[in-house]
Each structure stands twice: as C-alpha cells, then as structure tokens.
Design a protein around this motif. Structure first.
Motif, PDB file in Angstrom:
ATOM      1  N   SER A  13     -68.684  -4.791  81.866  1.00  0.00           N
ATOM      2  CA  SER A  13     -67.847  -5.841  81.288  1.00  0.00           C
ATOM      3  C   SER A  13     -68.343  -6.169  79.885  1.00  0.00           C
ATOM      4  O   SER A  13     -69.504  -5.927  79.545  1.00  0.00           O
ATOM      5  N   THR A  90     -61.681  -2.079  79.999  1.00  0.00           N
ATOM      6  CA  THR A  90     -62.854  -2.777  80.518  1.00  0.00           C
ATOM      7  C   THR A  90     -62.590  -4.272  80.561  1.00  0.00           C
ATOM      8  O   THR A  90     -61.994  -4.851  79.648  1.00  0.00           O
ATOM      9  N   ARG A  91     -63.040  -4.915  81.622  1.00  0.00           N
ATOM     10  CA  ARG A  91     -62.836  -6.356  81.789  1.00  0.00           C
ATOM     11  C   ARG A  91     -63.718  -7.154  80.828  1.00  0.00           C
ATOM     12  O   ARG A  91     -64.686  -6.637  80.264  1.00  0.00           O
ATOM     13  N   GLN A  92     -63.375  -8.427  80.697  1.00  0.00           N
ATOM     14  CA  GLN A  92     -64.196  -9.366  79.954  1.00  0.00           C
ATOM     15  C   GLN A  92     -64.647 -10.484  80.888  1.00  0.00           C
ATOM     16  O   GLN A  92     -63.918 -10.898  81.792  1.00  0.00           O
ATOM     17  N   CYS A  93     -65.863 -10.954  80.660  1.00  0.00           N
ATOM     18  CA  CYS A  93     -66.385 -12.093  81.407  1.00  0.00           C
ATOM     19  C   CYS A  93     -66.884 -13.125  80.398  1.00  0.00           C
ATOM     20  O   CYS A  93     -67.512 -12.765  79.402  1.00  0.00           O
ATOM     21  N   TYR A 108     -64.793 -14.740  85.318  1.00  0.00           N
ATOM     22  CA  TYR A 108     -64.921 -13.294  85.455  1.00  0.00           C
ATOM     23  C   TYR A 108     -63.548 -12.668  85.702  1.00  0.00           C
ATOM     24  O   TYR A 108     -62.870 -13.003  86.673  1.00  0.00           O
TER      25      TYR A 108
END
Length: 316
Positions: A13, A90-93, A108
């Motif tokens: 992340s 891709t994810r971000q948190c 999240y």
C-alpha cells in the motif's frame, strides 16, 4: 556471519501519514505535516528490521498510478526491493494523528483482487530472490492473500523456502494462513483472532492454548499476540507469556510487523535459538512496544529496542 531477510507480500500500500493539530470529525482538517511511505506488512517488517540492522530485501506487487508512486518512494528511501507489476491499482492507506489527544485514526482501502498472471509474476520474482539467499537466511511471508489466483500461493512459498534451508516466518490470515500451516513454517506469528479462525471450529480464544495448538501443528515456534495483553509463545515442549504494562496513547499500526523484525534481530545474536522463548518473546515484544510509541509503522531503532528489552521479563 550476518543472516539476510527476505520480506514478501502481495498487499502493498501507499501509506500517507497526516499530523493534525486537532482532528474534528465532519469538519475541514488541515494537516501540519504529511508523509508518504511504502507500506503494507512486507514493507513495515523491512523498515523495522532495517532499523535493527538486519540486511533486508523486499519482493512486493504494485500496480497502476499508485503503484508508480510507491515505486518512487522505494527509490527515494533506498529500499532494496523488486517491485512486480500487478494488474490492479495499489491501494492507499491513511493514518491521521490528532496531536491534541494523541489519538490515531486509520483508513485502509481494500486490497484489490489478483489474477493468475499476477501470481506467475510474483512466483518468478520470489524464485529470483531465493537464489540470492543462503542456508539459514530468513523468509517472512506476511499480509493477507487477496481473492483470485491460487489460494495456496503462500503455502507454496513456505515449502520452497524450507527447501532452500531458510528460516520461514508466516504472518497471515484466513485460508492463506491455514494452507501455509500445512507446510510447517519454522515460526508462525499471528494475533488471537487470526489464530482462532485458522484453528476453527474447535479453537478457544485463549492465547496460550492457541499458541500451543499452532506449535503442535507446525512442529516449530508459534507466537500469538493479544494487543495490550501481551503475547504467548509455544514450542512442542514449552510455553511462555509476556504481559508488559500498557502504553497509553500508542499507535498500534505496524506493531505485529515490528514484532517479527525483533524476532529476526535477536536470532542474529550468537547462540540464540528458536526454542529460547524468553529471549524471543522479549525481543519481539520490545520491538512492538517501540513501534507503538511512534506514529509511523515500523519506526524502530536499535537503541530504543535494546533499552525496551532490558525492562521486559516473562510473566510465566
């Protein structure tokens, strides 16, 4: 000889840390500081292990525009890593620190699904990384396994790691964890809920019982963490627990990852074995507690770790 650490995961992340003078829900909040870092459990373990002077390499999957941003962060921070191109963004948190109350709020994003092609690319990178390791080096497989692809991906990596003579550590959940346990990793480090789910339907939620059962299944070292209540560890012949005082206003994100880094660091010390439960529990718990005292996940230094270790003693 210094032993190296390979951290591998498929749920990276882009982590954003925001310092807010005072967090006001429902209102406009203007941070006084913003920091972006490569995140996810593999990178958190690597960050903490690097702080404990462990030579570390990461294999992770990133994709889309967020993945490119993460790639830039890895280069900026000099992280030794192979970043595999994935099919999803891709994810971000985001972690928010209220500086007035010292409370942390975490947001999240979900981990995107993966494909068979994603697995094939990660397998190839994983194999390349294995070829750079030698007998006795460490392999940490951590994080969740997103939906899609082979549900035994982590289990396959455990088997390969053991074939290469590595000390294999697993920190995962759900079906991925259950499958990995079948390949008998040397160390499994999970929290109470993850352990109980993997051992269902007959598992209790008592940490010592969970750790004992996991050790019986794998024949190795099992550690079950219970947040502020401490951690339990078990081998086939011994059980230990450590329940230190709670840290007020702590930031728990990355504590489990730092725990693993502490284990790897203490196993670097001459004469330390997996069966040395007091040293292993003290080392892991100390790294976790150093992490809790800092906002950024995996923010662990050697001096702080050694000082924390000096104040910890096994409960039983």
């Amino acid at each position: 000889m210094t032993r190296r650490l390979l951290c591998v995961g498929v749920a990276a992340s882009l982590d954003r840390y925001l310092w807010l003078p005072r967090y006001e829900f429902g209102n406009v909040n203007r941070p006084s500081r913003v920091l972006e870092l490569a995140g996810g459990k593999a990178f958190n373990v690597a960050r903490a292990a690097t702080g404990l002077q462990v030579a570390t390499h990461v294999v992770a999957q990133v994709g889309g525009h967020t993945g490119e941003a993460l790639r830039t962060l890895v280069q900026r921070d000099g992280i030794c890593a192979e970043l595999v191109v994935g099919s999803s963004n891709t994810r971000q948190c985001t972690c928010l620190l209220d500086e007035a109350t010292h409370r942390v709020t975490e947001v999240y994003e979900p981990v995107p699904p993966r494909t068979a092609q994603d697995d094939a690319r990660m397998d190839a990178a994983f194999t390349r990384a294995l070829h750079q390791l030698t007998l006795g080096d460490f392999l940490v497989i951590s994080g969740r396994l997103p939906s899609g692809g082979d549900p035994r991906l982590f289990a396959n990596w455990v088997r390969l790691g053991k074939q290469y003579g590595l000390t294999v550590i697993v920190d995962s959940e759900g079906e991925a964890l259950a499958n990995a346990l079948q390949e008998c990793p040397d160390i499994v480090k999970v929290n109470v809920d993850e352990a109980a789910t993997a051992l269902a339907p007959h598992a209790s939620h008592e940490p010592t019982a969970l750790a004992t059962r996991l050790a019986q299944l794998t024949g190795g070292l099992a550690i079950v963490t219970a947040g502020a209540e401490g951690a339990c560890a078990a081998t086939s012949s011994e059980v230990g627990a450590l329940c230190p005082p709670e840290i007020e206003n702590g930031a728990p994100a990355g504590s489990g990852d730092s725990f693993i880094a502490g284990i790897v660091a203490v196993l670097q010390e001459p004469g330390t074995r997996l069966a040395d439960l007091p040293k292993v529990l003290q080392a892991g718990t100390a790294a976790s507690r150093v992490n809790v005292r800092h906002f950024i996940a995996g923010d662990v230094t050697m001096d702080a770790w050694l000082e924390e270790r000096d104040h910890l003693r096994l409960t039983r």
